[in-house]
Design an enzyme around this catalytic site. Structure first.
Site, PDB file in Angstrom:
ATOM      1  N   ASP A 164      48.051  -6.016   1.558  1.00  0.00           N
ATOM      2  CA  ASP A 164      47.303  -4.987   0.477  1.00  0.00           C
ATOM      3  C   ASP A 164      45.552  -4.610   0.675  1.00  0.00           C
ATOM      4  O   ASP A 164      45.254  -3.446  -0.558  1.00  0.00           O
ATOM      5  CB  ASP A 164      47.566  -6.122  -0.661  1.00  0.00           C
ATOM      6  CG  ASP A 164      49.081  -6.304  -1.237  1.00  0.00           C
ATOM      7  OD1 ASP A 164      49.267  -4.889  -1.603  1.00  0.00           O
ATOM      8  OD2 ASP A 164      48.712  -7.229  -1.641  1.00  0.00           O
TER       9      ASP A 164
ATOM     10  N   HIS B 213      48.807 -15.459   2.500  1.00  0.00           N
ATOM     11  CA  HIS B 213      49.554 -15.356   2.570  1.00  0.00           C
ATOM     12  C   HIS B 213      50.884 -16.141   1.947  1.00  0.00           C
ATOM     13  O   HIS B 213      50.770 -16.848   2.946  1.00  0.00           O
ATOM     14  CB  HIS B 213      50.001 -13.436   3.189  1.00  0.00           C
ATOM     15  CG  HIS B 213      51.649 -13.043   2.772  1.00  0.00           C
ATOM     16  ND1 HIS B 213      53.285 -13.328   2.906  1.00  0.00           N
ATOM     17  CD2 HIS B 213      51.824 -11.638   2.116  1.00  0.00           C
ATOM     18  CE1 HIS B 213      53.748 -12.492   2.263  1.00  0.00           C
ATOM     19  NE2 HIS B 213      52.919 -11.657   2.126  1.00  0.00           N
TER      20      HIS B 213
END
Length: 423
Positions: free
Chosen positions: A413, A357
């Site tokens: 996700d 991320h």
């Protein structure tokens, strides 16, 4: 002799500035040593910048860990080949990784600790103790609603949630295999065209929403309703089922399920969607938020801004990552292929969606909450043959030095797609 050109104060000789800095530091130390002389916390901080092009030193104010671009632009140097013309300093920061376009008290993230807060409230507390409607109220007005405020808020959304006939007609004219985002944006654009206030606002000299918070809030609440109703209309068109009118007294998610005709007597589905929505409600200056703010700066209506944000969010490096992550698991095919896939990722031949991320250098706090939802839907998720592939990727990436050294951790996700499919 070089001089100091700063955003504050007059130019000084370098030697004088250094001596002044030393004196201020000594005075602060002396004061700290005397119990009866408190050290002021209001003393301004400065970033001292030496410009080798001009041999000038600039002192730039530092506030709450940031400097203002307007202060940096006070630094200038002659243009090469044209000594009579000065060029102001600009900052190049692709991806806004080190740049904020505005101050905000909405969302706070500590990427090193893995913390996420909305208006000061921990994401974990919202996830466990509140629903999506309360979270929307918190994000919009800065506080969680009372019971009466929540009821009134949901009533206002309900009142705008019946899609006009033209919205239903335009969606039903699209082939059922049309890309979802295309159908969604088409429906929302038509919805916006049916909103006379928003349409008028773009064609009149008096700004409808600028410095008019009531009109802006009302329009934003209508946008919540438009999004939910359009999603329901698209779903019913694709599935070939009847679209039901909204029902008063339900939450935003409950009304969506009611409109698509889904029975949810124990509220298990609505509570799951609620918490998935809380997880994704806001995330500081994301790509879609930046796009929204860019368009909002033109003083257009909220729905136009939202359409832009949704378009930005549809990309595979943003909201579209959820679907791409699942497709990546399908591409791998079996657990036996995971080592080869991990090797290809490390060789930069493939991207491992769902891992790493831009903000978090430890596990995304939303990922842990998603795992809780997976446990609640364990039976349905366990039946998915791709789950074992995901688990093996997670196991290998958690111990592989390539991922560990780069602090590439699981994000929201990776497992989120399994929860949506289970529903």
């Amino acid at each position: 002799m070089a001089t100091v050109n700063g955003a504050v104060g007059k130019p000084q000789h370098i030697s004088k500035m250094i001596e002044s800095t030393k004196m201020n530091g000594n005075q602060a130390q002396d004061a700290a040593g005397r119990a009866d002389t408190p050290v002021s916390s209001d003393t301004p901080d400065y970033l001292h910048v030496f410009d080798s092009r001009t041999c000038n030193i600039h002192h730039i104010p530092v506030s709450d860990g940031f400097v203002r671009g307007s202060d940096l632009s006070t630094i200038a140097a002659p243009v090469k080949g044209n000594s009579g013309r000065m060029q102001k300093l600009a900052v190049l920061d692709p991806g806004f990784q080190h740049t904020a376009c505005k101050e905000s008290g909405i969302t706070f993230i500590d990427g090193e600790k893995g913390e996420l807060r909305y208006r000061g409230v921990r994401i974990e507390d919202l996830f466990h103790d509140h629903d999506f409607d309360s979270t929307l109220h918190l994000l919009l007005w800065g506080r969680l609603p009372t019971n009466d405020e929540k009821i009134a808020f949901e009533r206002r959304i309900f009142e705008a949630a019946t899609p006009p006939q033209e919205v239903c007609d335009v969606i039903r004219k699209l082939p059922k295999n049309t890309d979802f985002i295309s159908m969604f944006l088409t429906g929302l654009s038509t919805y916006m065209g049916a909103d006379e206030e928003m349409t008028r606002s773009r064609h009149q000299a008096v700004m409808t929403y600028h410095k008019n918070m009531k009109a802006t809030d009302d329009a934003i609440i209508r946008c919540f309703a438009y999004v939910s109703a359009t999603l329901a209309t698209v779903y019913c068109h694709v599935k070939g089922v009847e679209l039901h009118p909204p029902k008063e007294g339900l939450t935003l998610v409950e009304n969506f399920l009611h409109m698509i005709g889904m029975e949810d007597p124990d509220k298990k589905v609505s509570r799951t969607i609620d918490r998935l929505s809380i997880n994704m409600a806001d995330h500081e200056l994301s790509c879609s938020t930046a796009a929204f703010l860019h368009v909002a700066s033109s003083l257009t209506d909220p729905m136009t801004c939202l359409l832009t944000a949704i378009s930005a969010a549809s990309g595979p490096l943003h909201g579209g990552a959820l679907e791409v992550c699942y497709q990546g698991l399908e591409l791998i095919g079996s657990v036996e292929n995971v080592p080869a896939y991990i090797a290809a990722v490390k060789a930069k031949k493939f991207r491992l969606f769902g891992y790493g991320h831009r903000v978090y250098k430890t596990q995304d706090p939303r990922a842990a909450l998603t795992k809780e939802l997976m446990e609640e839907h364990r039976e349905a998720i366990a039946a998915n043959p791709l789950l074992q592939i995901a688990v093996e990727i997670d196991r290998q990436a958690n111990t592989d030095p390539y991922f560990v050294e780069r602090k590439l951790k699981l994000n929201a996700d990776f497992y989120g797609c399994f929860v949506y499919i289970a529903l």
